[in-house]
Structure formats: C-alpha cells, structure tokens
Write a protein that holds these residues in place. Sequence first.
Motif, mmCIF file in Angstrom:
data_model
loop_
_atom_site.group_PDB
_atom_site.id
_atom_site.type_symbol
_atom_site.label_atom_id
_atom_site.label_comp_id
_atom_site.label_asym_id
_atom_site.label_seq_id
_atom_site.Cartn_x
_atom_site.Cartn_y
_atom_site.Cartn_z
ATOM 1 N N ALA A 214 -23.328 -66.059 -63.219
ATOM 2 C CA ALA A 214 -24.485 -66.545 -63.984
ATOM 3 C C ALA A 214 -25.520 -67.239 -63.092
ATOM 4 N N VAL A 215 -25.078 -68.119 -62.233
ATOM 5 C CA VAL A 215 -26.037 -68.918 -61.449
ATOM 6 C C VAL A 215 -26.662 -68.085 -60.330
ATOM 7 N N ASN A 216 -25.858 -67.317 -59.628
ATOM 8 C CA ASN A 216 -26.416 -66.561 -58.499
ATOM 9 C C ASN A 216 -27.426 -65.512 -58.952
ATOM 10 N N VAL A 217 -27.100 -64.850 -60.066
ATOM 11 C CA VAL A 217 -28.025 -63.835 -60.579
ATOM 12 C C VAL A 217 -29.348 -64.511 -60.983
ATOM 13 N N SER A 218 -29.256 -65.680 -61.588
ATOM 14 C CA SER A 218 -30.480 -66.386 -62.001
ATOM 15 C C SER A 218 -31.288 -66.835 -60.786
ATOM 16 N N LEU A 219 -30.586 -67.350 -59.776
ATOM 17 C CA LEU A 219 -31.306 -67.808 -58.581
ATOM 18 C C LEU A 219 -31.978 -66.646 -57.859
ATOM 19 N N LEU A 220 -31.269 -65.556 -57.742
ATOM 20 C CA LEU A 220 -31.840 -64.411 -57.016
ATOM 21 C C LEU A 220 -33.042 -63.830 -57.743
ATOM 22 N N SER A 221 -32.926 -63.742 -59.067
ATOM 23 C CA SER A 221 -33.992 -63.085 -59.834
ATOM 24 C C SER A 221 -35.130 -64.031 -60.187
ATOM 25 N N GLY A 222 -34.839 -65.338 -60.167
ATOM 26 C CA GLY A 222 -35.850 -66.307 -60.598
ATOM 27 C C GLY A 222 -35.813 -66.548 -62.097
ATOM 28 N N ALA A 223 -34.769 -66.072 -62.750
ATOM 29 C CA ALA A 223 -34.626 -66.313 -64.195
ATOM 30 C C ALA A 223 -34.439 -67.810 -64.445
ATOM 31 N N ALA A 224 -34.933 -68.271 -65.594
ATOM 32 C CA ALA A 224 -34.663 -69.657 -65.994
ATOM 33 C C ALA A 224 -33.303 -69.698 -66.691
ATOM 34 N N VAL A 225 -32.711 -70.898 -66.716
ATOM 35 C CA VAL A 225 -31.365 -71.057 -67.263
ATOM 36 C C VAL A 225 -31.357 -72.171 -68.306
ATOM 37 N N ARG A 226 -30.875 -71.853 -69.516
ATOM 38 C CA ARG A 226 -30.619 -72.935 -70.496
ATOM 39 C C ARG A 226 -29.224 -73.427 -70.201
ATOM 40 N N PHE A 227 -29.171 -74.601 -69.585
ATOM 41 C CA PHE A 227 -27.946 -75.096 -68.955
ATOM 42 C C PHE A 227 -27.273 -76.080 -69.908
ATOM 43 N N PHE A 228 -26.318 -75.566 -70.708
ATOM 44 C CA PHE A 228 -25.645 -76.403 -71.697
ATOM 45 C C PHE A 228 -24.327 -76.930 -71.142
ATOM 46 N N PRO A 229 -23.957 -78.173 -71.503
ATOM 47 C CA PRO A 229 -22.739 -78.753 -70.936
ATOM 48 C C PRO A 229 -21.486 -77.948 -71.251
ATOM 49 N N LYS A 230 -21.463 -77.285 -72.410
ATOM 50 C CA LYS A 230 -20.299 -76.466 -72.779
ATOM 51 C C LYS A 230 -20.694 -75.547 -73.916
ATOM 52 N N PHE A 231 -19.760 -74.764 -74.406
ATOM 53 C CA PHE A 231 -20.056 -73.889 -75.539
ATOM 54 C C PHE A 231 -20.277 -74.752 -76.776
ATOM 55 N N ASP A 232 -21.475 -74.660 -77.341
ATOM 56 C CA ASP A 232 -21.808 -75.417 -78.553
ATOM 57 C C ASP A 232 -22.596 -74.425 -79.419
ATOM 58 N N ILE A 233 -21.973 -74.022 -80.522
ATOM 59 C CA ILE A 233 -22.555 -72.945 -81.325
ATOM 60 C C ILE A 233 -23.965 -73.305 -81.806
ATOM 61 N N ASP A 234 -24.192 -74.563 -82.165
ATOM 62 C CA ASP A 234 -25.520 -74.943 -82.665
ATOM 63 C C ASP A 234 -26.582 -74.792 -81.572
ATOM 64 N N LEU A 235 -26.241 -75.253 -80.369
ATOM 65 C CA LEU A 235 -27.211 -75.142 -79.263
ATOM 66 C C LEU A 235 -27.508 -73.677 -78.959
ATOM 67 N N ILE A 236 -26.481 -72.858 -79.016
ATOM 68 C CA ILE A 236 -26.681 -71.445 -78.674
ATOM 69 C C ILE A 236 -27.532 -70.759 -79.739
ATOM 70 N N ILE A 237 -27.206 -70.990 -80.987
ATOM 71 C CA ILE A 237 -27.989 -70.363 -82.069
ATOM 72 C C ILE A 237 -29.463 -70.796 -81.949
ATOM 73 N N LYS A 238 -29.661 -72.064 -81.634
ATOM 74 C CA LYS A 238 -31.031 -72.574 -81.507
ATOM 75 C C LYS A 238 -31.755 -71.956 -80.303
#
Length: 503
Positions: A214-238
């Motif tokens: 996840a991190v290396n692909v984002s760094l190489l491509s320049g993608a932004a990352v929604r960096f959540f502390p853990k799996f949280d269904i509400d945060l993901i749905i949002k």
Amino acid sequence: MPNHLHDAMFALRSGSPKTFLHLADGSSLSHADFAELSARQAAIFADLGVEKGDRVALQAAKTPEALAVYAACIRIGAVLLPLNTAYTPDEVSYFLTDAEPKLLICDPAAEGAIAAVAQSVGAGVLTLDANGAGSFSDRVSSAAPLEMVTDCAPEDLAAILYTSGTTGRSKGAMLSHDNLLSNARALTDLWQFTEADTLIHALPIFHTHGLFVAVNVSLLSGAAVRFFPKFDIDLIIKALPHSTTLMGVPTFYSRLLDDPRLTRDSVANMRLFVSGSAPLLAATHEAFEARTGHRILERYGMTETNMNASNPYTGERLAGTVGQPLPGVEIRITEPGTDRELPQGETGMIEVRGPNVFQGYWRMPEKTAEELRADGFFLTGDLGLFDAKGYLQIVGRQKDLIIAGGYNIYPKEIEVLLDGLDGVQESAVIGVPHPDLGESVVALVVPEPGASPDPEDLIAALAERLARFKHPRKVEIVDSLPRNTMGKVQKNVLRETFADCRF
Ligand code: MCA
Ligand code: AMP
C-alpha cells in the motif's frame, strides 16, 4: 553510490506540497512534511550511532511518525524491523534477542516490560504513542533534518519481517531495497496507480500488505493516502466517495458487504478494490460485484516474496484465482518433495523466482537452504495449479498454517505452549471456518489421565505468552487425537469433525 530505494521512492516528491497522508482527524501531511519528518528522525538515529545495516525495531501504533521511521531507516541504511502491536513482551523478547537491534521504538505502556531485554541486547529504547508523542518524538522535534543519505546498493537490506515457523521459531525474512522497489514498480504499473488516486489505508503497517504494497505503491505513483489507524467501517464508508482505491484483506470486504451503506452510489468514485493475504471466497467476490458493480482484484503474496501474482487490471478478473505472475516474476508448480515441474492443471507446490524474492532468513542458513533453492526458486508452502486460462489457483497449503483476518497463526506455536500446561497430555490446534475472519483457532486438548483441565483456564494461561489474535477461540477436551499409520495427527480429520464449531 546512490541509495537505491530512497532515491527512487522516498526522494521522488520530497519537496512537493501535494498531500501524501490525509489523517482521520482531518489534518494532513504533504510529501515535503513527511520527508522532513523522516529526515529529522534519521538525524536522531545518527545521533544514537545507528549505522548502515543496524536494525531498528518498531512496535508502535499506526501514526505518520511510525510510518516515517520506515523512510528514516532507508535514508540512513538501517534495517527496519516492524513488530505487530498485539505481540506480548514475551514474543517481542524473542525478536529482540534474535535480531539484536540497535534501537527499539515502542509504546510507552510497553516500555517497562521490554526495556530490560532491549538493554540486554544493547538496544536503546525510545517511545512513541498512538498520538505520535513520546521520548522519540521529543527528540525528533528539536532535531535538524539529516542532509546526508547513506549509500545503499539494490541488494542491501531494507527490512526484516518475522514470519512464524512451522516448527515454532519465527524466522526473519530479509528484504532488500530492490525486493521492495522492483515489486512496487510492478504493482504501480499493473494496477495503474497515478497521482490522481486516493488510497484508503486501513491495514496495519507492520506487515507487507499495509507497509510495502500500500505505501510503496502510493509513494511511487504520488497517490494520496487516507491513513486510518485501523479498520473502522464508519471511516471507510465515509471515505469511499472521496477515494479511488482500497486495499484490504477478505474480512474488509465481508464487513463492507454486511453494511447497507455500501451501495453503487457510495463507490461511484472508486476505481479499484484489491484483496489479498488470505483467500477471498468466490461468494464474497460475487456478492461485492452484485452490490457495487466492482470486481475485486485478488492478488497473491508472501512476506518472503512481496507480491507474486495478480489478477489483471484491464483483463478478466477470475474469482477463486490469484491471476497471473507479475511481470518479471516466474511461478512454477512442482511435485512436492521434488523439483519436477508439473503440467498445467496439476496441483503441486507453488514456487516463485524473481527480483521480489527475499535474501534468506536472518541468521538461519539451514532454513534458507530448505526453502530457497540454489537456482533462486522459493518454495512457498502453498499448493496450487495453473488453470486452462493460465490463472493461478491456490488450492491449499502444505504448511500447517491458520490465517485469521489476514494474520498468520502457526498451530505449532500454540500447541507447544498448551502441551506444557498442567493437566494437558497433548493438543492439536486447527483452523475452522469463521464468517468474519475466514478462519478461527480451535484447540483440541487430550487431558493427562485423571486430569480435567478447564478450557477457560487453559486459554487464560496462554495470555501472557501469546498475542490475543492467536488465542484459541474455543478449546475442546477430547479423549484422543486421530493419527495416521505413521503416527501423525490427522488435522484434516479434525478440521472436518470440528468444521461447525460455534464460537
Ligand atoms: C483482531 N482480533 C483478531 C484479529 N484481529 N483475532 C483473530 N484474527 C485477527 N486478524 C481480535 C482481537 O484480539 C480482539 O479480541 C478482537 O478481535 C477485536 O480486536 P480489534 O482490533 O477491534 O479487531 P478489528 O479491528 O476488528 O480487526 C480485525 C481486522 C484486523 C480488521 C481483520 O485483524 C486486520 O486489519 N487484519 C489485517 C491483517 C493484515 O494486514 N495482514 C496482512 C499480513 P478480543 O476482543 O477477544 O480481545 S499478510 C501479508 O502481508 C502478505 C504478504 C500478503 O499477501 O498480503
Ligand atoms: P505471510 O506469511 O503473512 O506473508 O502470508 C503469506 C501467505 O498468505 C501465503 O503463503 C498464502 O498462504 C496466503 N495468501 C496470501 N494471499 C493470498 C490469496 N490471495 N489467497 C490465498 N492465500 C493467500
């Protein structure tokens, strides 16, 4: 000499104001912020005498500061040793003793229990908590960024990730700069990541999936990352309407499907859902497509090899398969116990060779020789076949391994502890189907003659020794264990007998 991974990946946007990490509290870090933070951390490493090749152990909550330790290690040529935050001090002691790091960065709450072991192996101890605070950050905040970048060749070590062993002792998989970079390049290209992407990141950062893929692909491509502390269904749905990609273990997808807020509309902005680390049920794949219109892209990897195979981005994604070998990666199927290659359609050992394959197990040349052939092919321990379309299907495992929620659990590690408890004659630990986690741990225990151990007491007795996710969710007392004529416990028989175990 340049620094292979730093130059190609971390330095790529080190001056860029573009957002790299969007945090759950609404704040964010640009690529430049992240680069500066890691350069300041690297300055502290240098102050502490961390040199090229030294290990830096990290057992800390998922924060930008913890992630920056990865970049800081690479900058200075140190070898990152990320540790599952669920590991008990007992488990961490083993890794420290085996890897002899120069520095341990851990949660302040764990410091008391592991400082003595760390000091006994000569490691300094600094702390980092779930808010990114602690003695490490205190020092980093007043440090000037380190300008120097240590020269590192493609084959120099970037990280050691421990994988549990079938015989009990965990093995440290040594990953080089180029193991990581070559794989990140292949995946970025194959999955068509670009600067326009935003990846939802809810995986832990102490395993290959969340840290490297996840991190290396984002760094190489320049993608932004929604960096959540853990799996949280509400945060993901949002996050779904504001993101383009998600990487998860199958449990992520079954949990999303359990939520009525997952709809076609909610994923209208998404272009790619990736699954891996454990088998994705064809039923989950189909239900996800029916609900969202997206076919999940399943891929296959291992700690020792990074990613090996992937379903295509543009071509047909086949449920129940892990697709084709990645560009530059060779996969062959051999007759177990030999090196005879099997024809298409026949099931055998999956072997992998390529720039992604690790450098061997840390200080275990004999284990390395057992699993890594002289010609470079690595024996995965997974059993599979190539189907008529040339897609790889994983049909089982030769290794005795349970995968729960994407975490690997080796039965042997639990059996050894159970067998040592009062009143236990012998035990067998198996994985049984679990609706949320894929598999769950069940222990079958044969009591010593005249003893009647209480299952709850047995589980409680493991608490100090084993991370919670490895604990049996059920202990069944049995009269004896089924054995074959060689005297080997027939786990397949046990798995059938206890398949309907309720938790
Ligand atoms: C949490 N618990 C678990 C697991 N996770 N038990 C078994 N297996 C698990 N995976 C237990 C906790 O001990 C706790 O027990 C209870 O469940 C709730 O804990 P919580 O932390 O709230 O759980 P969760 O947030 O719901 O986590 C489930 C999860 C998580 C989202 C599936 O485990 C996860 O993020 N897994 C991903 C792991 C991963 O990244 N694997 C990749 C490695 P109690 O309440 O009883 O105390 S493999 C890899 O990297 C290879 C190379 C590859 O191919 O990708
Ligand atoms: P780890 O040791 O944590 O790297 O786990 C690697 C193991 O996870 C592999 O050897 C496989 O058994 C399993 N694995 C990873 N991805 C998949 C997948 N897509 N399907 C089935 N098993 C997988």
